[in-house]
Design a protein around this motif. Structure first.
Motif, mmCIF file in Angstrom:
data_model
loop_
_atom_site.group_PDB
_atom_site.id
_atom_site.type_symbol
_atom_site.label_atom_id
_atom_site.label_comp_id
_atom_site.label_asym_id
_atom_site.label_seq_id
_atom_site.Cartn_x
_atom_site.Cartn_y
_atom_site.Cartn_z
ATOM 1 N N ASN A 26 -1.979 4.655 2.768
ATOM 2 C CA ASN A 26 -1.476 3.424 3.359
ATOM 3 C C ASN A 26 -0.203 3.021 2.619
ATOM 4 O O ASN A 26 -0.097 3.200 1.408
ATOM 5 C CB ASN A 26 -2.545 2.331 3.220
ATOM 6 C CG ASN A 26 -2.138 1.020 3.828
ATOM 7 O OD1 ASN A 26 -1.147 0.432 3.438
ATOM 8 N ND2 ASN A 26 -2.931 0.557 4.775
ATOM 9 N N GLN A 28 0.775 0.182 1.764
ATOM 10 C CA GLN A 28 0.522 -0.879 0.792
ATOM 11 C C GLN A 28 -0.293 -0.421 -0.412
ATOM 12 O O GLN A 28 -0.611 -1.224 -1.288
ATOM 13 C CB GLN A 28 -0.214 -2.048 1.455
ATOM 14 C CG GLN A 28 0.715 -3.121 1.993
ATOM 15 C CD GLN A 28 1.195 -2.774 3.391
ATOM 16 O OE1 GLN A 28 0.380 -2.632 4.273
ATOM 17 N NE2 GLN A 28 2.479 -2.651 3.593
ATOM 18 N N LYS A 30 -1.528 0.532 -3.816
ATOM 19 C CA LYS A 30 -1.109 0.397 -5.215
ATOM 20 C C LYS A 30 -2.276 0.923 -6.036
ATOM 21 O O LYS A 30 -3.242 0.219 -6.281
ATOM 22 C CB LYS A 30 -0.795 -1.058 -5.565
ATOM 23 C CG LYS A 30 0.429 -1.590 -4.850
ATOM 24 C CD LYS A 30 0.739 -2.996 -5.279
ATOM 25 C CE LYS A 30 1.986 -3.479 -4.557
ATOM 26 N NZ LYS A 30 2.363 -4.820 -4.978
ATOM 27 N N SER A 110 -2.617 -3.413 -8.750
ATOM 28 C CA SER A 110 -3.327 -2.370 -8.010
ATOM 29 C C SER A 110 -4.212 -3.003 -6.950
ATOM 30 O O SER A 110 -4.695 -4.118 -7.117
ATOM 31 C CB SER A 110 -4.221 -1.548 -8.946
ATOM 32 O OG SER A 110 -3.496 -1.006 -10.006
ATOM 33 N N ASN A 111 -4.432 -2.263 -5.865
ATOM 34 C CA ASN A 111 -5.427 -2.695 -4.880
ATOM 35 C C ASN A 111 -6.507 -1.634 -4.691
ATOM 36 O O ASN A 111 -7.461 -1.833 -3.952
ATOM 37 C CB ASN A 111 -4.787 -3.094 -3.548
ATOM 38 C CG ASN A 111 -3.906 -2.022 -2.956
ATOM 39 O OD1 ASN A 111 -3.990 -0.859 -3.307
ATOM 40 N ND2 ASN A 111 -3.032 -2.434 -2.054
ATOM 41 N N GLY A 138 -11.082 -7.460 -6.701
ATOM 42 C CA GLY A 138 -10.596 -6.958 -5.418
ATOM 43 C C GLY A 138 -10.847 -7.825 -4.217
ATOM 44 O O GLY A 138 -10.037 -7.831 -3.306
ATOM 45 N N GLY A 139 -11.977 -8.511 -4.167
ATOM 46 C CA GLY A 139 -12.281 -9.325 -2.994
ATOM 47 C C GLY A 139 -12.228 -8.508 -1.722
ATOM 48 O O GLY A 139 -12.739 -7.401 -1.646
ATOM 49 N N GLN A 140 -11.578 -9.046 -0.697
ATOM 50 C CA GLN A 140 -11.445 -8.356 0.589
ATOM 51 C C GLN A 140 -10.290 -7.360 0.599
ATOM 52 O O GLN A 140 -10.189 -6.541 1.502
ATOM 53 C CB GLN A 140 -11.239 -9.385 1.710
ATOM 54 C CG GLN A 140 -12.402 -10.326 1.910
ATOM 55 C CD GLN A 140 -13.652 -9.587 2.372
ATOM 56 O OE1 GLN A 140 -13.602 -8.714 3.225
ATOM 57 N NE2 GLN A 140 -14.784 -9.934 1.779
ATOM 58 N N ASP A 141 -9.413 -7.436 -0.389
ATOM 59 C CA ASP A 141 -8.189 -6.643 -0.371
ATOM 60 C C ASP A 141 -8.164 -5.475 -1.337
ATOM 61 O O ASP A 141 -7.168 -4.776 -1.429
ATOM 62 C CB ASP A 141 -6.982 -7.547 -0.673
ATOM 63 C CG ASP A 141 -6.828 -8.646 0.359
ATOM 64 O OD1 ASP A 141 -7.076 -8.376 1.539
ATOM 65 O OD2 ASP A 141 -6.472 -9.769 -0.041
ATOM 66 N N GLY A 142 -9.235 -5.261 -2.084
ATOM 67 C CA GLY A 142 -9.219 -4.200 -3.075
ATOM 68 C C GLY A 142 -10.514 -3.418 -3.091
ATOM 69 O O GLY A 142 -11.524 -3.847 -2.535
#
Length: 192
Positions: A26, A28, A30, A110-111, A138-142
């Motif tokens: 992707n 995005q 990282k 980082s994700n 990370g939550g929803q994004d990692g």
């Protein structure tokens, strides 16, 4: 067997490792990577704080605003307090070198985190701190991908997916760890 090799394939280090399918990154992405050998690859003549700060500032995801104070704060949270962060790498123990490597890793945006045996060479307090940091990361994004034989560490993190490598193939399941996941590592550990 094959777990560290799997991480290398997922990271894209050796494209020929993927026998079927493809690896698509992707835009995005990282990627943050911690390998069990990273601590041994550090420049032995450099000061710990300098390595951490330099690494955090450089590269595509570097942040030039990271200060030595930021680096020392992270290092202190991992148990490298006081003058230890000012020592040369060659003057640090194996566990202290691992903390330097984790500090470098943690200051980079980082994700997706990939960690290969991150609890090796760490004391109980540092392992607990790492597990606490990862369980809410990370939550929803990692996402976090961890290879570990440290049962207590894995239980503390509380993973939501489990991958099993058998005969060179990965089976990924959405579930928490089960007792049967550890059976292959408990061979010979029980009295007959």
């Amino acid at each position: 067997a094959g777990k560290s090799t799997l991480l290398k394939a997922l990271r894209g280090n050796v494209p020929t490792m993927i026998q079927q399918g493809s690896r698509i990154e992707n835009q995005q992405l990282k990627l943050g990577v911690f390998t069990q050998d990273l601590a041994q690859e550090l420049d032995k003549d450099a000061r710990a704080v300098d390595l951490v700060t330099d690494y955090a500032r450089t590269g595509a995801d570097g942040d030039i605003t990271i200060t030595d104070e930021d680096a020392r704060r992270v290092m202190g949270a991992l148990g490298l307090t006081g003058e230890k962060s000012l020592r040369q790498i060659k003057a640090l123990s194996g566990g202290e070198k691992a903390r330097v490597a984790l500090s470098m890793f943690s200051l980079k945006a980082s994700n997706l985190l990939m960690l290969d045996e991150p609890s090796n060479h760490l004391d109980v307090g540092c392992i607990q701190g790492l597990a606490n940091a990862l369980c809410g990361w990370g939550g929803q994004d990692g996402a976090v991908v961890v290879i570990s034989h440290d049962r207590e560490f894995c239980d503390q993190v509380g993973f939501t997916h489990v991958g099993t490598v058998t005969d060179g193939k990965l089976k990924l399941e959405q579930r928490s760890l089960q007792e049967s996941d550890w059976e292959q590592y408990d061979i010979g550990a029980k009295l007959v």
